[in-house]
Write a protein that holds these residues in place. Structure first.
Motif, mmCIF file in Angstrom:
data_model
loop_
_atom_site.group_PDB
_atom_site.id
_atom_site.type_symbol
_atom_site.label_atom_id
_atom_site.label_comp_id
_atom_site.label_asym_id
_atom_site.label_seq_id
_atom_site.Cartn_x
_atom_site.Cartn_y
_atom_site.Cartn_z
ATOM 1 N N MET A 269 35.993 29.887 20.257
ATOM 2 C CA MET A 269 36.272 29.441 21.632
ATOM 3 C C MET A 269 35.486 28.168 21.926
ATOM 4 S SD MET A 269 36.083 32.930 23.880
ATOM 5 C CE MET A 269 37.068 34.371 23.533
ATOM 6 N N ARG A 270 36.188 27.075 22.168
ATOM 7 C CA ARG A 270 35.522 25.829 22.540
ATOM 8 C C ARG A 270 35.298 25.724 24.042
ATOM 9 N NH1 ARG A 270 33.259 23.639 18.006
ATOM 10 N NH2 ARG A 270 34.716 23.862 16.252
ATOM 11 N N ASP A 271 36.148 26.396 24.799
ATOM 12 C CA ASP A 271 36.052 26.340 26.257
ATOM 13 C C ASP A 271 35.429 27.624 26.814
ATOM 14 O OD1 ASP A 271 38.142 27.926 25.482
ATOM 15 O OD2 ASP A 271 39.471 27.338 27.126
ATOM 16 N N TYR A 272 34.417 28.133 26.128
ATOM 17 C CA TYR A 272 33.862 29.432 26.505
ATOM 18 C C TYR A 272 33.244 29.435 27.887
ATOM 19 C CZ TYR A 272 29.513 27.253 24.828
ATOM 20 O OH TYR A 272 28.456 26.403 24.622
ATOM 21 N N PHE B 186 23.497 38.684 17.246
ATOM 22 C CA PHE B 186 24.193 38.267 18.469
ATOM 23 C C PHE B 186 23.454 37.066 19.045
ATOM 24 C CE2 PHE B 186 25.729 42.437 17.839
ATOM 25 C CZ PHE B 186 26.881 42.625 18.589
ATOM 26 N N GLY B 187 24.150 35.951 19.168
ATOM 27 C CA GLY B 187 23.593 34.807 19.854
ATOM 28 C C GLY B 187 23.910 34.896 21.332
ATOM 29 N N GLY C 208 29.194 24.005 19.587
ATOM 30 C CA GLY C 208 30.177 23.762 20.631
ATOM 31 C C GLY C 208 31.142 24.904 20.861
ATOM 32 N N GLY C 209 30.857 26.074 20.313
ATOM 33 C CA GLY C 209 31.790 27.181 20.478
ATOM 34 C C GLY C 209 31.102 28.528 20.566
ATOM 35 N N ALA C 210 31.892 29.546 20.872
ATOM 36 C CA ALA C 210 31.422 30.933 20.922
ATOM 37 C C ALA C 210 32.484 31.821 20.279
ATOM 38 C CB ALA C 210 31.155 31.365 22.361
#
Length: 430
Positions: free
Chosen positions: A92-95, A133-134, A235-237
């Motif tokens: 997901m880039r738009d998290y 888990f981050g 930049g993502g999740a």
């Protein structure tokens, strides 16, 4: 014509109570009464204890799941990174935008973007696999079972300076607060000659106990930005963890969360992960109730044996009472009360024993564990650290109603036999 008396008059209770207190010459009746009483007591106690333990186990199981995990996990379906490349990613880039939209859904109380991956944890000559888990410190504080200062070691305020680790994992590695452990990820830096493993050292600043052995043995929390860098998620999740106000009815939020998540959004709830186990628990509860109900039925059947013997011994008394004017209904009620007294007393005794046993279940288990030299309750098999018990009014009512109902029903046949006894035949040879 003999006058009719009101049902369950005082004299009927008096006669029934006198018959239950059998003389030495009627010792067989007394023995059968005691056998019935003890059997019903143990049956009701076992039923209440079993129902309490099953209810407590389910409640603890669900509470530890909901207190340590997301109620719903939102993730994206894999999409092709570059059209025609054949490389797909669900990152997901738009998290941030997705999490903000999901957080605005009515009933959502938490929406936390996370990075999720696996890594090898090494300390000295010991290693283990961990699920990492981050997560941001603010979101970590919203996880009840993890951010509980009463069951944790260290200061959660220092989470940004290191990592948080489950207590069982720390114990197996021999790690304490302030120790540095190595995290090894096979998906490290990409070089012209291939991908090289990435190894970083982190200080353990927080050790938590969630209440679930499998979580405490495998879970590690890492600051969100550090996890993005370490696992190549810049930049993502990977996912967004979502908590709602009513997790038992989490499916009610499916449509709203899918809409808020946008195109390609997929959901995985705690019921999807544990639903089969909970269904198995429900089936087991029903089976155990049926099995223990049979045990209670067997115990109450002893009342029938005792009453048949009592009717046989009291044949002369029945004949005299009938000639004095007692109706068949009065005789039936007298012997019905004999069996009912046994059922009521046994049920109340079983209720008391079952409730006390359930309230002190941990003390009982500690004693049993001491007798057996330990190992009676293995959290690695059952997932939780102790045997819980939860008394519920509906379970107590079910057990008491079952016992009293069976006790009353089984007395009808011998009581009717006594009521239909011909007084002339009863007194003929006396």
């Amino acid at each position: 014509m003999a006058g009719r008396t009101a049902p369950f008059s005082r004299f009927e209770f008096m006669i029934a109570w006198r018959y239950l207190r059998a003389r030495r010459a009627e010792g067989g009746v007394s023995v059968m009464t005691w056998i019935s009483l003890v059997g019903i007591t143990l049956g009701v106690a076992a039923l209440i204890i079993t129902l309490a333990v099953r209810a407590g186990f389910r409640a603890e199981f669900v509470d530890t799941i909901l207190g340590s995990n997301a109620h719903v996990t939102v993730y994206s379906a894999p999409e092709e990174v570059v059209p025609g490349s054949g490389i797909y990613s669900s990152l997901m880039r738009d998290y941030d935008e997705r999490a903000a939209r999901i957080a605005r859904v009515p009933g959502v109380i938490r929406a936390a973007p996370i990075v999720r991956a696996q890594a090898m944890v090494n300390f000295g000559d010991r290693s283990n696999v961990a699920e990492v888990f981050g997560i941001t410190e603010a979101n970590l504080r919203t996880i009840p079972r993890i951010a509980n200062p009463e069951t944790s070691l260290g200061d959660i305020d220092q989470f940004g300076d290191g990592i948080a680790m489950g207590a069982e994992l720390a114990r197996e590695l021999g790690v304490g607060l302030g120790d540095k452990v190595k995290l090894i990820s096979p998906n490290g830096a990409k070089t012209p000659v291939g991908t090289t493993p990435r190894v970083n050292a982190y200080t353990v600043t927080y050790i938590f106990t969630s209440g679930r052995w499998d979580i405490d043995k495998t879970r590690v929390y890492m600051p969100f930005a550090e996890a993005q860098s370490f696992f190549n998620r810049e930049g993502g999740a990977d996912e967004i963890e979502v908590d709602v106000t009513d997790p038992e009815n989490v499916d009610d939020w499916s449509d709203a969360l899918t809409t808020a998540g946008g195109p390609g959004t997929m959901l995985w709830s705690w019921r999807d992960a544990s639903g089969s186990f909970l269904r198995a628990l429900s089936i087991e509860d029903n089976v155990m109730f049926v099995i223990l109900s049979v045990l209670v039925l067997i115990a109450t059947m002893n009342i029938t044996s005792g009453l048949i013997m009592l009717v046989k011994n009291k044949g002369r008394d029945i004949g005299i009472l009938r000639t004095m004017g007692l109706t068949e209904g009065s005789i039936l009620r007298v012997f019905f009360l004999c069996g009912a007294f046994t059922g009521v007393i046994g049920t109340l005794a079983g209720l008391a024993i079952g409730v006390v046993f359930s309230l002190y279940i941990n003390d009982v288990m500690s004693f049993v564990n001491w007798i057996n030299g330990g190992g009676v309750w293995d959290p690695s098999i059952r997932g939780i650290y102790e045997l819980p018990a939860k008394l519920q009014a509906k379970d107590i009512v079910k057990a008491v109603a079952l016992s009293l109902g069976l006790s009353f029903v089984v007395t009808i046949f011998p009581a009717r036999r006594a009521a239909r006894l011909n007084p002339v035949e009863a007194l003929r040879y006396e």
